[in-house]
Design an enzyme around this catalytic site. Structure first.
Site, short mmCIF file in Angstrom:
data_model
loop_
_atom_site.label_atom_id
_atom_site.label_comp_id
_atom_site.label_asym_id
_atom_site.label_seq_id
_atom_site.Cartn_x
_atom_site.Cartn_y
_atom_site.Cartn_z
CG HIS B 60 -0.51 0.08 2.51
ND1 HIS B 60 -0.32 1.28 3.15
CD2 HIS B 60 -0.19 -0.87 3.41
CE1 HIS B 60 0.11 1.05 4.38
NE2 HIS B 60 0.21 -0.24 4.56
CD GLU B 197 -3.19 -1.49 5.31
OE1 GLU B 197 -3.13 -2.57 5.89
OE2 GLU B 197 -2.89 -0.43 5.89
CD GLU B 198 -2.02 2.42 7.60
OE1 GLU B 198 -2.73 1.95 8.50
OE2 GLU B 198 -0.83 2.11 7.45
CG HIS B 308 -0.14 3.59 12.47
ND1 HIS B 308 -1.50 3.40 12.47
CD2 HIS B 308 0.34 2.84 11.44
CE1 HIS B 308 -1.82 2.57 11.49
NE2 HIS B 308 -0.71 2.21 10.87
#
Lengths: 337, 343, 349
Positions: B60, B197-198, B308
């Site tokens: 991604h 994706e996130e 993250h």
């Protein structure tokens, strides 16, 4: 009538989510003589096709996977650490005999420092471990690898009209589907799907539904109950007959589907009850929302103590479910929107 | 490959705003693929035609970040975010919008904090991006509601085998997929660079529909929790322990045949690897494996600490070995073996 | 078109998520005023098609289901137990009037323990839906005759109330008001020769988690789509980031929205001098747009929202002027679709 040895074989076969090979083999051996073609898809769904003449396709689906524990670590003393596969209650999972696919036996227990039975609300799956009798990592690794899965190793218990075992969710319905395929009279194409990975979030049945594109789907799964001491209120009773799904946490069945099943039950004098299950989802949901949408309903067998090693069902409900399924597919007129 | 990773990590591509990353990858991929195209969601496809099964390698392009909701009367920007712990953003630099306007996220000085303030975690709704604007009207000259903001962190090598950057998850996967495009394997090969994706594996869902793969290999940056006071069984992966092969995570159970084939590819090529231990978290495999009528899907991950956050950390050799592992898998024709075994 | 009349008719009918048949029939009747091509899919999503059948397809969607409850058990004395189907705030139930849609509609009240019988501290916690009981006033035999497990239950309908300034209050404006807005779109477009093929969809089960719209978008396989739903307007206790001004059309930007669909909607509003606000959502919009976007190989999706006060209560409040503006913005986008439609959707790279 039902065939108890068949039920027992299917119910006691090994098959946690994603590792359904053994139970697939057992079910395949029973269904192969009953249908025209048996296939397995990329996810492992077992699809048994019985050809019809009407041009309409009915998908009957029961998931064959069971909950389990997956090994995530092996420590230097040979203890196995685990994660849950599907909805495992940490407290229910402790102090149980378990077995692996290769036959390795073990028992589960909790870390006793700062957790364990003294304070069940604080227990988490990370505090659980499996003891397989090994003294060292090397000894354990000779029997079990990271990623191997264990299931409850419990006996098939007969209690009069009732039976108890782990994995009645949903093997009792797999057995019912096999039973219904025997001498099934229908003009429709029947796709009996024994689906995978339901317990981890209904991941298997959608792929089968996409491939089949059915006109009607009937899902067989277990439902909860409202007839044990001080339980959550629910209108379903063990022995009350086939439970016709109206809603669960994942799906609302279209009225023309559940009334169709009710009408069939009434016409054939089959005991049935209405099933509104407030917790838990089923394969019905993913099939209903496959492609352009599918008229999908469900017949449930009430099972007490779901996701424990002592799941308990009533064989009268099993018989009613088989009878209702057979009678439903016999109809020429299927529900339509 | 490392130089490319550095460039990729320094690009900004918050979920929903992957254009810069897409343009960069497209430029490189077009030299190696038969066709390169973008779908309406922004997924980028680099297709190398071939005989044999349809194979997808997916990574991604998006990273976690922020979106600008609007400006306050005093010129500070209000933002929304998803998947970022508010404790990691205080005192960080960001860049905002298509013009990459620099900004900072500040907070009340320690001198001005009460004892209560010091204990309390600031929530995202109490934090703002300061671009130096005089007031609301001034701020809106530079930034529009709906513009994205990304962490302003530069890729850097730390020590001999470690690197720090933002967006290692999953620009490492993008760099590996680009490298795989240079090789030729016994299959019909598509590298898919997915979006969003996130936000919940959004791009991959459409991508699987568009390619209809039979085998998929997802390349990810995954959690490494190999920190002091964490028990061995809770490490998930260890940085420096080699690429991680998954048997299961929160979104996918990898078929045994795929899991075993990845392990034997590593063993045969003498690449040291680790088995990913945790079962939490998810990645594009979750959307791809159950799309359409199902697809045999595996995952190779590079262990990454501090996911993250503005600064994540990974091992350069893990990253390089993840490429070698993926390459070994395809070069030895394992894609054909797993299909035969499963179907 | 008389918007108030449409809203009055549509909100009078039951359509709890999963049991939308009654409202569906009414929606079909309204759709037929503008086109003969009206149909439903197996989930119950209901469609109307018009415009140029050879043109690019734009799907316009609003949901027709409403929040509601279901009978899950009946006590021996005839009191009825209800569970949430979708979206009902337990706090509004005690003392509410409900309608149970059994073999015939049965009025019921939700019982609440009077203060005289409460213990100290009882008032400090809200009731859970499952512990509440519905009282129909009927004998157990009558209950058995008319009410079954699985019957849908909704707030008892009352006609909407006109307030001042073309503002109206009532139940189920979420999202029947937007169905009315789609009818207005059909009305606005009826005299135009369109390049686009337009499919209007009243979707089902949105309140359960956008369940119908994914199937609807898959079924139509459109070239682009616009969802219309309600959003929060300023109301007591709400923060600015939670709402859009009552008299502005909300146009969403964010990961759920195709950048070019946002621009089309924005430009349509600007060209028609319609007040709008860009509503920013980083990810899940919580509307049908969320499930439409990822169907098939991805669908360029936009979202228009009508600001509404007191969502999911029986006194939802909207402005009919803003509603009309929402319709105008959408109609403007549809009219603007031409032979260059594919280029207008290209991402900037």
């Amino acid at each position: 009538m039902y065939e108890k040895t068949m039920i027992q074989k299917i119910v006691t076969a090994y098959g946690p989510s994603g590792r359904e090979q053994e139970v697939t083999d057992v079910i395949r051996s029973f269904v192969e003589p009953l249908v025209d073609e048996v296939t397995v898809d990329a996810l492992g769904n077992l699809i048994a096709h019985k050809k019809g003449t009407s041009g309409k396709k009915i998908m009957l689906v029961a998931h064959m996977d069971q909950i389990g524990l997956v090994v995530t670590d092996i420590d230097e003393k040979g203890f196995l650490r685990v994660s849950n596969v599907g909805g495992v209650h940490p407290v229910t999972a402790a102090a149980r005999p378990v077995r692996f696919e290769n036959g390795t036996r073990g028992v589960t227990y909790f870390e006793t420092e700062n957790s364990g039975f003294m304070n069940p609300s604080k227990t988490a799956i990370t505090q659980l471990f499996i003891d397989i009798g090994a003294d060292s990592r090397e000894e354990a690794e000779a029997k079990v690898q990271l990623g191997d899965m264990a299931v409850y190793d419990v006996n098939f218990l007969e209690m009069g009209r009732r039976i108890s075992c782990g994995a009645l969710d949903n093997r009792i319905c797999c057995a019912a589907l096999v039973e219904a395929l025997k001498d099934m009279e229908t003009e429709h194409d029947i796709y009996a799907v024994f689906s995978v990975q339901e317990e981890v979030g209904t991941r298997g049945a959608g792929a089968a539904a996409y491939a089949i594109g059915p006109d009607l789907c009937i899902n067989l799964d277990v439902t909860l109950f409202g007839d044990t001491p001080k339980c959550m209120p629910m209108a379903v009773k063990l022995g009350g007959g086939a439970a016709i799904k109206i809603m669960d946490a994942s799906v609302i069945v279209a009225p023309m589907v559940y009334t169709f099943l009710e009408d069939v039950a009434k016409a054939e004098d089959i005991a049935c009850q209405r099933d509104v299950m407030r917790m838990g989802g089923t394969d019905t949901s993913v099939v209903q929302r496959s492609r352009d949408g599918v008229l999908a309903g469900g017949i449930s067998i009430p099972v007490r103590y779901v996701h424990s090693p002592v799941e308990t069902a009533d064989l009268r409900d099993y018989e009613a479910t088989v009878a209702l399924l057979r009678a439903a597919v016999k109809r020429s007129e299927l529900p339509q929107r | 490959m490392l130089g490319r990773l550095e460039e990729l990590c320094n690009l900004n591509g918050v979920s929903g705003d992957e254009g810069r990353v897409r343009r960069y990858i497209k430029e490189i991929a077009k030299d190696y693929a038969d066709e390169v195209w973008t779908d309406t969601m922004g997924n980028l496809y680099a297709h190398k035609k071939g005989d044999g099964p349809k194979v997808v390698v997916a990574a991604h392009m998006d990273e976690v970040g922020m979106i600008i909701w609007g400006a306050m009367e005093n010129g500070l920007l209000i933002y929304q975010t998803q998947g970022i712990d508010p404790r990691v953003v205080v005192s960080k630099r960001v860049v905002v919008g298509p013009r990459e306007i620099p900004g900072v996220i500040g907070a009340k000085a320690i001198h001005l904090q009460s004892m209560e303030d010091r204990k309390k975690v600031l929530s995202h709704s109490e934090l703002f991006i300061d671009i130096g604007a005089k007031d609301k009207a001034d701020a809106l000259k530079y930034v529009s509601p709906g513009d994205y903001a990304a962490f302003d962190t530069k890729w850097e090598r730390l020590g001999s085998d470690r690197m720090k950057a933002k967006a290692l998850d999953d620009r490492m996967g993008c760099a590996i997929a680009l490298e795989l495009l240079k090789q030729t394997y016994d299959c019909d090969f598509t590298a898919v660079f997915t979006v969003q994706e996130e936000l919940g594996l959004r791009g991959a869902q459409a991508a699987a529909y568009n390619v209809k793969p039979q085998v998929a290999l997802v390349l990810e940056g995954t959690t490494a929790n190999d920190l002091p006071k964490t028990q061995g069984h809770q490490h998930i992966t260890k940085v420096g322990g080699g690429p991680a092969i998954s048997f299961m995570d929160g979104s996918t159970i990898v078929p045994r045949a795929m899991f075993e084939a990845l392990k034997s590819a590593a063993q045969e090529a003498e690449i040291s690897f680790q088995v990913k231990q945790g079962t939490a978290g998810g990645n594009d495999a979750g959307a791809i494996h159950k799309a359409l009528s199902g697809c045999v899907t595996g995952v190779i991950s590079v262990p990454t600490r501090y996911l993250h956050s503005p600064c994540s950390l990974a091992s350069i050799s893990d990253f390089e070995n993840a490429y070698r592992l993926a390459d070994a898998f395809f070069a030895t024709g394992k894609q054909n073996e797993v299909i035969n075994e499963v179907l | 078109m008389d918007i108030f009349q449409a809203i009055t008719e549509l909100t009078a009918l039951p359509g709890v998520s999963g049991s939308e048949e009654t409202v569906c029939a009414a929606v079909q009747t309204w759709f037929r005023r503008y086109t003969d091509q009206v149909w439903s899919d197996p989930m119950g999503n209901t469609y109307a098609r018009f415009g140029n059948p050879d043109g690019p397809t734009i799907l316009l969607m609003a949901h027709m289901d409403e929040i509601g409850l279901m009978v899950y058990d009946i006590e021996e004395g005839g009191l009825v137990r209800i569970c949430n189907v979708a979206g009902v705030d337990p706090r509004v139930l005690p003392g509410s009037e409900l309608m149970i849609y059994g073999t015939e509609p049965v009025k019921a009240v939700v019982g609440a323990l009077p203060p005289h019988l409460q213990k100290a501290g009882d008032v400090m916690s809200n009731y859970k839906i499952e512990e509440l009981l519905c009282d129909t006033g009927l004998s157990p035999e009558e209950v058995k005759e008319r009410i079954r497990i699985g019957d849908p239950v909704a707030f008892a309908p009352r006609p909407p109330q006109k307030l001042v300034n073309n503002v109206i209050a009532g139940k189920t404006f979420d999202d029947r008001a937007c169905i009315a807005a789609l009818l207005e779109v059909m009305d606005l477009l009826k005299d135009y020769k369109l390049y686009a093929n337009v499919v209007v969809c009243a979707s089902v089960q949105e309140e359960r988690g956008m369940l119908g719209s994914g199937v609807g978008a898959y079924h139509i396989d459109p070239d682009m789509a616009i969802a219309i739903d309600v959003c929060h307007a300023p109301q007591p206790g709400a923060k600015p980031v939670d709402y859009v001004d009552f008299d502005k059309v909300a146009i969403t930007r964010g990961g759920n929205i195709h950048p070019k669909m946002y621009e089309k909607l924005r430009d349509s509003a600007k060209e028609q001098n319609i007040a709008f606000e860009t509503d920013v959502t980083i990810s899940r919009t919580g509307t049908d747009a969320w499930s439409i976007q990822v169907q098939r190989g991805g669908i360029p999706t936009g979202l228009v929202s009508l600001p509404l006060r007191y969502m999911h209560t029986s006194v939802e409040v909207i402005s009919m002027d803003t509603l009309k503006n929402c319709a105008k913005v959408i109609a403007g986008v549809v009219r603007a679709i031409g032979a260059d439609w594919e280029e207008t959707l290209c991402l900037d790279d």
